[in-house]
Design a protein around this motif. Sequence first.
Motif, PDB file in Angstrom:
ATOM      1  N   VAL A  66       0.851  -1.188   0.000  1.00  0.00           N
ATOM      2  CA  VAL A  66       0.000   0.000   0.000  1.00  0.00           C
ATOM      3  C   VAL A  66       0.887   1.239   0.000  1.00  0.00           C
ATOM      4  O   VAL A  66       1.525   1.552   1.001  1.00  0.00           O
ATOM      5  N   SER A  67       0.939   1.933  -1.125  1.00  0.00           N
ATOM      6  CA  SER A  67       1.714   3.172  -1.181  1.00  0.00           C
ATOM      7  C   SER A  67       0.857   4.315  -0.644  1.00  0.00           C
ATOM      8  O   SER A  67      -0.355   4.175  -0.488  1.00  0.00           O
ATOM      9  N   HIS A  68       1.504   5.456  -0.353  1.00  0.00           N
ATOM     10  CA  HIS A  68       0.748   6.608   0.154  1.00  0.00           C
ATOM     11  C   HIS A  68      -0.280   7.071  -0.864  1.00  0.00           C
ATOM     12  O   HIS A  68      -1.335   7.584  -0.506  1.00  0.00           O
ATOM     13  N   GLN A  69       0.026   6.875  -2.146  1.00  0.00           N
ATOM     14  CA  GLN A  69      -0.890   7.323  -3.185  1.00  0.00           C
ATOM     15  C   GLN A  69      -2.158   6.478  -3.227  1.00  0.00           C
ATOM     16  O   GLN A  69      -3.258   6.987  -3.431  1.00  0.00           O
ATOM     17  N   VAL A  70      -2.021   5.171  -3.031  1.00  0.00           N
ATOM     18  CA  VAL A  70      -3.173   4.283  -3.206  1.00  0.00           C
ATOM     19  C   VAL A  70      -4.000   4.176  -1.925  1.00  0.00           C
ATOM     20  O   VAL A  70      -5.163   3.769  -1.974  1.00  0.00           O
ATOM     21  N   ALA A  71      -3.428   4.579  -0.773  1.00  0.00           N
ATOM     22  CA  ALA A  71      -4.113   4.377   0.512  1.00  0.00           C
ATOM     23  C   ALA A  71      -5.510   4.998   0.561  1.00  0.00           C
ATOM     24  O   ALA A  71      -6.469   4.320   0.952  1.00  0.00           O
ATOM     25  N   PRO A  72      -5.690   6.291   0.169  1.00  0.00           N
ATOM     26  CA  PRO A  72      -7.056   6.835   0.225  1.00  0.00           C
ATOM     27  C   PRO A  72      -8.026   6.125  -0.714  1.00  0.00           C
ATOM     28  O   PRO A  72      -9.218   5.993  -0.396  1.00  0.00           O
ATOM     29  N   ARG A  73      -7.523   5.648  -1.857  1.00  0.00           N
ATOM     30  CA  ARG A  73      -8.393   4.931  -2.796  1.00  0.00           C
ATOM     31  C   ARG A  73      -8.832   3.586  -2.212  1.00  0.00           C
ATOM     32  O   ARG A  73      -9.997   3.196  -2.341  1.00  0.00           O
ATOM     33  N   LEU A  74      -7.892   2.911  -1.546  1.00  0.00           N
ATOM     34  CA  LEU A  74      -8.224   1.640  -0.893  1.00  0.00           C
ATOM     35  C   LEU A  74      -9.293   1.863   0.170  1.00  0.00           C
ATOM     36  O   LEU A  74     -10.269   1.118   0.263  1.00  0.00           O
ATOM     37  N   ARG A  75      -9.103   2.933   0.944  1.00  0.00           N
ATOM     38  CA  ARG A  75     -10.051   3.263   2.017  1.00  0.00           C
ATOM     39  C   ARG A  75     -11.435   3.507   1.407  1.00  0.00           C
ATOM     40  O   ARG A  75     -12.453   3.053   1.934  1.00  0.00           O
ATOM     41  N   ARG A  76     -11.461   4.208   0.263  1.00  0.00           N
ATOM     42  CA  ARG A  76     -12.729   4.549  -0.372  1.00  0.00           C
ATOM     43  C   ARG A  76     -13.456   3.302  -0.869  1.00  0.00           C
ATOM     44  O   ARG A  76     -14.662   3.150  -0.664  1.00  0.00           O
ATOM     45  N   ILE A  77     -12.712   2.391  -1.512  1.00  0.00           N
ATOM     46  CA  ILE A  77     -13.310   1.133  -1.976  1.00  0.00           C
ATOM     47  C   ILE A  77     -13.892   0.375  -0.782  1.00  0.00           C
ATOM     48  O   ILE A  77     -15.010  -0.155  -0.832  1.00  0.00           O
ATOM     49  N   TYR A  78     -13.142   0.363   0.328  1.00  0.00           N
ATOM     50  CA  TYR A  78     -13.615  -0.332   1.530  1.00  0.00           C
ATOM     51  C   TYR A  78     -14.915   0.290   2.024  1.00  0.00           C
ATOM     52  O   TYR A  78     -15.862  -0.406   2.388  1.00  0.00           O
ATOM     53  N   GLU A  79     -14.954   1.629   2.028  1.00  0.00           N
ATOM     54  CA  GLU A  79     -16.151   2.309   2.538  1.00  0.00           C
ATOM     55  C   GLU A  79     -17.348   2.130   1.609  1.00  0.00           C
ATOM     56  O   GLU A  79     -18.490   2.246   2.050  1.00  0.00           O
ATOM     57  N   GLN A  80     -17.093   1.843   0.326  1.00  0.00           N
ATOM     58  CA  GLN A  80     -18.211   1.648  -0.606  1.00  0.00           C
ATOM     59  C   GLN A  80     -18.896   0.299  -0.417  1.00  0.00           C
ATOM     60  O   GLN A  80     -19.987   0.083  -0.927  1.00  0.00           O
ATOM     61  N   MET A  81     -18.252  -0.618   0.292  1.00  0.00           N
ATOM     62  CA  MET A  81     -18.849  -1.947   0.450  1.00  0.00           C
ATOM     63  C   MET A  81     -19.912  -1.926   1.539  1.00  0.00           C
ATOM     64  O   MET A  81     -19.756  -1.251   2.550  1.00  0.00           O
ATOM     65  N   PRO A  82     -21.030  -2.671   1.332  1.00  0.00           N
ATOM     66  CA  PRO A  82     -22.074  -2.723   2.358  1.00  0.00           C
ATOM     67  C   PRO A  82     -21.683  -3.645   3.517  1.00  0.00           C
ATOM     68  O   PRO A  82     -20.970  -4.631   3.314  1.00  0.00           O
TER      69      PRO A  82
END
Lengths: 144, 323
Positions: A66-82
């Motif tokens: 997990v690079s610093h660049q991808v971390a917020p995107r990973l978090r966002r994908i996680y938050e999109q899951m029900p």
Amino acid sequence: MGLRNRLIKWARIKSPWIIHFDCSSCNGCDIEIVAALTPRYDVERFGILLRGSPRHADILVVSGSVSHQVAPRLRRIYEQMPEPKFVMAVGACACGAGVFRDCYNVLEGVDKVIPVDVYVPGCPPKPEAIIQGVVELIEKLKAA
Amino acid sequence: MAGLVGSAYTVAVYGLALIVVVGILSLFFEWFDRKAFARLQNRYGPLHTGPSGLLQPLADFIKLLSKEDITPEAADKLLFALSPVVICTIPLLTLFFIPVFSKEAIVFFEGDLIFALFLATLLYLFVFIAAWSSTNPFSIVGGVRAALQLMSYEIPLALALIVPAMFAKSLSITTIAKWFETSFQPYALVPLALAFFIAVVCAQAELERVPFDIPEAESEIVAGWQTEFSGRKLALLRLASDIELVLMAALIATLFFGGAAGPWLPPFAWFLIKTTIVVFVFANIRALFARFRIDQLLRGAWGILLPLSMLNVFVAYVLMQMM
């Protein structure tokens, strides 16, 4: 436990749908994940399906460091899951940065960004190990 | 306009029975389709949920019902909540015009074939509304693709389903099914076979299955028009696509093989046998082909399927005049 809860628990155990998120993997783990999904191992036997949309999935399978660049995107994908949702970190990089440990641009594992339920170590892990990871997750669900 | 099976009471009882049977049948056909698809790919498919994975679609359904139901902030709340229900209801409604339990449908009148086709078109209007109301770029691209797809397969499908209606000299699905038993003529076989081929191809597009799963294309647009749906709404949408599978299989089995009509066995048994065979044909097509591009579908449907189906209608007409 009421009949309703037992039924829901049974359904959850029998139908874990996964979504695969590649942080910045070298594709080693990705190919092993694909190998676990293709006819030789055929995880559809256990009801596991690969879904395209995070809204449809139960388990987020993360590979790569997990690079610093991808971390917020990973978090966002996680938050999109029900809810209820689970995370599986596949490979040494996802479990704890692997060979990229101490790099200036890399976080030490997926669990620095989102909560992880199951770690599958290996560089890359064999498809059997990935399936074992899902089994561990299901065992955890059964115990809950 | 006639042909309710009896009093309003009997219609209600038959209707409820049909809804229950279609619910079970749709889950069974999803299992059968997945299993046949898996066997054609040399794997096992669902195996550990119930006997040979028979309960897999049920487990998927219950799990989705129990999951969190997310409505996006930007979505049109009313339409977003309403469209999965409507998409699930329309194919169920259409099944009332198809003979299932006896040789007559629960509701039939002269022209119900046209009404069934109209409902199938209406379904895609609501698919587009579902896509539009979720205000997601992937959903909207998927919805536009669904609308484009509808424009390409709808006319050939209608022309293919008209051929058995021409031979039976009736636009009622029930009368066409009866024609197969009473006054079927061997010379009708050639146009019927070609119409069957066209109808099967168009049914794949109607059901958004693999050669024509362009509106869902998960490797291009995530999950197409279903991208934003989760939890209960997704469960309903999945059930809707299963009911649609039952509907298309039943429609093709009824219009090309006589549906519930047949000797010795009770009508419901014949219905089951024939629809299962059609679902098996569908599963074969799903396993044999890869996804087409949208322009390939449009060119193929307007350039090949449409002239072919028009020619077929003409041949059927000439044959009817000659014989």
